[in-house]
Scaffold this active site. Sequence first.
Site, PDB file in Angstrom:
ATOM      1  CB  SER A 153      27.365  -6.509  56.696  1.00  9.26           C
ATOM      2  OG  SER A 153      26.081  -7.060  56.643  1.00  9.26           O
ATOM      3  CG  HIS A 180      23.977  -2.611  57.067  1.00  9.31           C
ATOM      4  ND1 HIS A 180      24.018  -3.100  55.783  1.00  9.31           N
ATOM      5  CD2 HIS A 180      24.407  -3.627  57.846  1.00  9.31           C
ATOM      6  CE1 HIS A 180      24.454  -4.340  55.784  1.00  9.31           C
ATOM      7  NE2 HIS A 180      24.698  -4.688  57.025  1.00  9.31           N
ATOM      8  CG  ASP A 193      24.107  -1.301  52.844  1.00  7.41           C
ATOM      9  OD1 ASP A 193      24.755  -0.534  53.582  1.00  7.41           O
ATOM     10  OD2 ASP A 193      23.389  -2.220  53.283  1.00  7.41           O
TER      11      ASP A 193
HETATM   12  N1  ARG Z   1      19.824  -7.072  56.204  1.00 10.39           N
HETATM   13  C1  ARG Z   1      21.115  -6.447  56.190  1.00 10.39           C
HETATM   14  C2  ARG Z   1      22.118  -7.300  56.932  1.00 10.39           C
HETATM   15  O1  ARG Z   1      21.818  -7.842  57.950  1.00 10.39           O
HETATM   16  C3  ARG Z   1      21.110  -5.135  56.865  1.00 10.39           C
HETATM   17  C4  ARG Z   1      20.373  -4.102  56.160  1.00 10.39           C
HETATM   18  C5  ARG Z   1      20.217  -2.875  57.008  1.00 10.39           C
HETATM   19  N2  ARG Z   1      19.068  -2.145  56.545  1.00 10.39           N
HETATM   20  C6  ARG Z   1      17.910  -2.049  57.190  1.00 10.39           C
HETATM   21  N3  ARG Z   1      16.891  -1.579  56.527  1.00 10.39           N
HETATM   22  N4  ARG Z   1      17.750  -2.359  58.449  1.00 10.39           N
HETATM   23  O2  ARG Z   1      23.256  -7.381  56.557  1.00 10.39           O
END
Ligand code: ARG
Length: 718
Positions: free
Chosen positions: A652, A85, A220
């Site tokens: 992330s 992401h 991811d």
């Molecule tokens: N929740 C994750 C974060 O903010 C991002 C995941 C991205 N995936 C998604 N389905 N939007 O680090």
Amino acid sequence: MKKIVLTLFSIGILASPFAKADEGMWLPMLLKNNYAEMQRLGLKLTAEQLYDINTASLKDAIVWFNGGCTAEIVSDKGLLFTNHHCGYGAIANHSTPSDNILDNGFWAKSFSEEKENANMWASVLVRMEDVSDRVNKAIAGVEAKKVDSVRGVVFKAIQKEATEKTTYEATVKSFFKDNAYYLFVFEKFTDIRLVATPPQSIGKFGGDTDNWMWPRHTGDFSIFRIYANKDNKPATYSKDNVPYTPKKFLNVSIKGLQEGDYTMVYGFPGRTNRYETSMGIQTAIEKTNPATVDLRDIRLKAWKEEMTKSDSVRLLLSSRYASIANYWKYYIGQTEQLKRLKVLDEKQEMEKRFNQWAKNKPEYANILQHIQDAYIDYNKYALHRTYINEGVFGSAVAGYALRFGDLEKALKAEKPDTAAVNKAVRSLKKGVDDFYKTFNAVSEQKILASLAEMFYKNIPADQHPAYMAEILKKNKAKTTKETFEKFAETVFKKSMFIHKADVEKFLANPTLKALQKDPAYAYALAFYTNYTTNILPHLDAFATINTAEGTKYVKALMEMNPEKKFYPDANSTLRLTYGNVKAYSPKDAVEYKYFTTLSGVMAKENPDEFEFRVPARLKELYNKKDFGMYASKDGDINVGFITNNDITGGNSGSPVINGNGELVGLAFDGNWEAMSGDIYFDSKYKRTICVDVRYVLFMIDKFGGASNLISEMNIIKD
Ligand code: ARG
């Protein structure tokens, strides 16, 4: 009696940002205070191996990635791991229906296949330094209103001195709500190339349904590489650049993890607000969070409708959709968990104790009262800000039109100022391609209509710009809904911002008249001007008080709890959090394991649901059990795992590192039961969701066939 004491004690700890084992985003330079505890939990490295400015240490392998993410260097050729992401925008940007790497994946088999990216950067920290004394001296006695600008001047001076005669970049940042200041010096690389990505059916498996949730089965990760010039220094893209030779890279361990194993996460957490008052939490729960969700709903629904109609529109909007959806769900979860965990009650309890302690200390006694008073005015306008950011400028046309404000100013100047006009035009021309690459007129027309209507309905009339009356008058229809639809229709018929060619034509020969009569520009400017002249002064007045009192509040909390170790709120600076691999129970009678598997991916598979498709090649590997050296002891592949590390957005892509300093996973998310984590750390529920590095290597090697990348790394086996 004993029980009561225990409860009070645990409330105190829960509600306060003074760490326990797992809580805390620590500044690496100050880790020495935590070192003994880190060793007790399983760390085998010396403090200098974690952070040192004279010899290579782990910090040299940690990369600040484009400002919003973290990456880590995993080879002596500058190979970077980060989340899928975090690479999503770049990957989508390289994707077209005929060369669709977002859906199909991409694995560079040689350096020459690696893909160039405009506007990407990766920074490695050279050093950090406490500059609190110097900053504090400069702002001592300065009037509250002027503190910001005086401080800005000192920051600039310090940054300049730190980078003179170097290729470095520096930034000074505030900590503990302006109680401390640190300087950070970086080496910033700007030639960052895409090396590999799994298809999004792996990199985003589970999609928005599983987002922010455990158990998770998402691969991811994506892979980039830092390029430097022949002297190993930062340089803009050139085909003559070469892979960067880092001071330090992480070894990768495929030995696997057990519950209780030591883990630390090193990265750049973006923002937390753990010292937030109950008043702030109340405003979020009651006003701004639900409004953000409602306003984002409009965009998401309108985009989704068009995305399902055509692949090219889907690719065009994918990245924007993902980023809006991510924080749409975040605010739903944050509100839900703040309520479920009764954070408001706990904060109020804590504030009571604080007031009791501060009662006879004149410098602290009225802090919370002052903040509470300031909220009375602020709460009248808090929603307006959300409706500007997520409402008016949630419309892409309005947001884009507003960028032409500098050009208008230049065109309006009494004496024609060709230099200023040219400068504005040059900068606007640069952004044209990017904007239209992700612009879909059909959905945006609906978005403009709905968002303007919501503003009309939910923001008090006395806060509306005069332009609102004009919209109503000119587009009079049977219902308000139709009125705003008519308004949007006119904008989309008449505005130049709807078509790239019209904007290009305008920029070739810009006139004040054309810009001012453009309906999208007029709309954007009217709402923006109303906001800056009539609303912002209230918000600024509140911020001045809230900030100044907040500074005192944090200082007082430290005095009140002299035995506690404090850590500062996240602010996109390098931090380390340490803890262990740890399972949890989300609710009564339910236990979650600490890991997920490829079998679990197969169990979730649903070919009819876009988010849960499994690529044929992965099914084939699974059926043949072709897992190579990446298999777990039970003959499966481990996909995800959880730890009790303390992370937030910005982390992330951060490396999850074991006690020997080896990479075991990539942090990529938080869990639903602790979505309130940015405001309130709950040890019972808060977990970091990670992708197991064995899944990453399995994908690279067996799925992607990129053995070239595997052989670049130093892999630690049993
Ligand atoms: N929740 C994750 C974060 O903010 C991002 C995941 C991205 N995936 C998604 N389905 N939007 O680090």
